[in-house]
Enzyme design. Sequence first.
Site, PDB file in Angstrom:
ATOM      1  N   LYS A 198      -2.210 -55.486  26.176  1.00 34.60           N
ATOM      2  CA  LYS A 198      -1.175 -56.209  27.177  1.00 34.60           C
ATOM      3  C   LYS A 198       0.170 -55.545  26.204  1.00 34.60           C
ATOM      4  O   LYS A 198       0.450 -55.730  25.195  1.00 34.60           O
ATOM      5  CB  LYS A 198      -1.068 -57.609  26.824  1.00 34.60           C
ATOM      6  CG  LYS A 198      -0.149 -58.265  27.812  1.00 34.60           C
ATOM      7  CD  LYS A 198      -0.381 -59.792  27.786  1.00 34.60           C
ATOM      8  CE  LYS A 198       0.644 -60.651  28.699  1.00 34.60           C
ATOM      9  NZ  LYS A 198       0.348 -61.997  28.516  1.00 34.60           N
ATOM     10  N   HIS A 254       3.320 -56.616  27.640  1.00 32.30           N
ATOM     11  CA  HIS A 254       4.321 -57.407  28.117  1.00 32.30           C
ATOM     12  C   HIS A 254       3.989 -59.018  27.393  1.00 32.30           C
ATOM     13  O   HIS A 254       3.009 -59.023  27.007  1.00 32.30           O
ATOM     14  CB  HIS A 254       4.575 -57.548  29.527  1.00 32.30           C
ATOM     15  CG  HIS A 254       3.423 -57.989  30.318  1.00 32.30           C
ATOM     16  ND1 HIS A 254       2.454 -57.116  30.641  1.00 32.30           N
ATOM     17  CD2 HIS A 254       3.187 -59.056  30.628  1.00 32.30           C
ATOM     18  CE1 HIS A 254       1.375 -57.692  31.071  1.00 32.30           C
ATOM     19  NE2 HIS A 254       1.927 -59.065  31.235  1.00 32.30           N
TER      20      HIS A 254
END
Length: 219
Positions: free
Chosen positions: A102, A104
């Site tokens: 991921k 963000h």
Amino acid sequence: MTYKESFIQFMVESGVLTFGEFTLKSGRLAPYFINAGNYNTGAQLAKLGAFYAACINENKIEADTLFGPAYKGIPLSVAAATALYQNHQKEVYYCFDRKEVKDHGEGGMFVGKQLEDGEKVVIIEDVMTSGKALREVLPKLQSAANLNITGMVITVDRMERGLNSEKSAVQEVYDEFGIPVYSIVTMNDIIQAIRDEVIPGKEYLDKMLAYREQYGVKN
């Protein structure tokens, strides 16, 4: 009834363990088939977690964190961690990986407990066919921290030779990585459960024994 016998009965009742004639991915013709995808209710998941917890407790596997490889291992690790607390008063963390990192928010590859050096980790999976899943996830774990992977727990050890080996996947994983693999039950346990009439299927007993003789590994 032992927890192993109860689990075999549970597999049959859930439609996970069936008998007949099945062509496996390996091309072998097997008299039994295990389809873990048939566990699909909350009640089944709760029972499944309890059996994992019983296996961890009986084998005295040391664990700080239960790790569930995405995707199948995710609910299994959560259910097992819950059952360890509820049934055995053992509080452990759980953690699972993302298929893609991921980029963000909090970011990272892992969800749940953030792994630390020296942490005792037990990997929770459903079945092991070739050890491929472990080989894929091990580099991720090793890149996160200097972990102590104390074991891997699966539902069934088929005790079956690989296509190009005299060893089973469980034996190969231990030889290659030094990680002991514990199973809730083995093929021998299933055969004994048929003998003891814990489950129906005596008409398949001879075929089960013949398959074990032809493709099985030593205990």
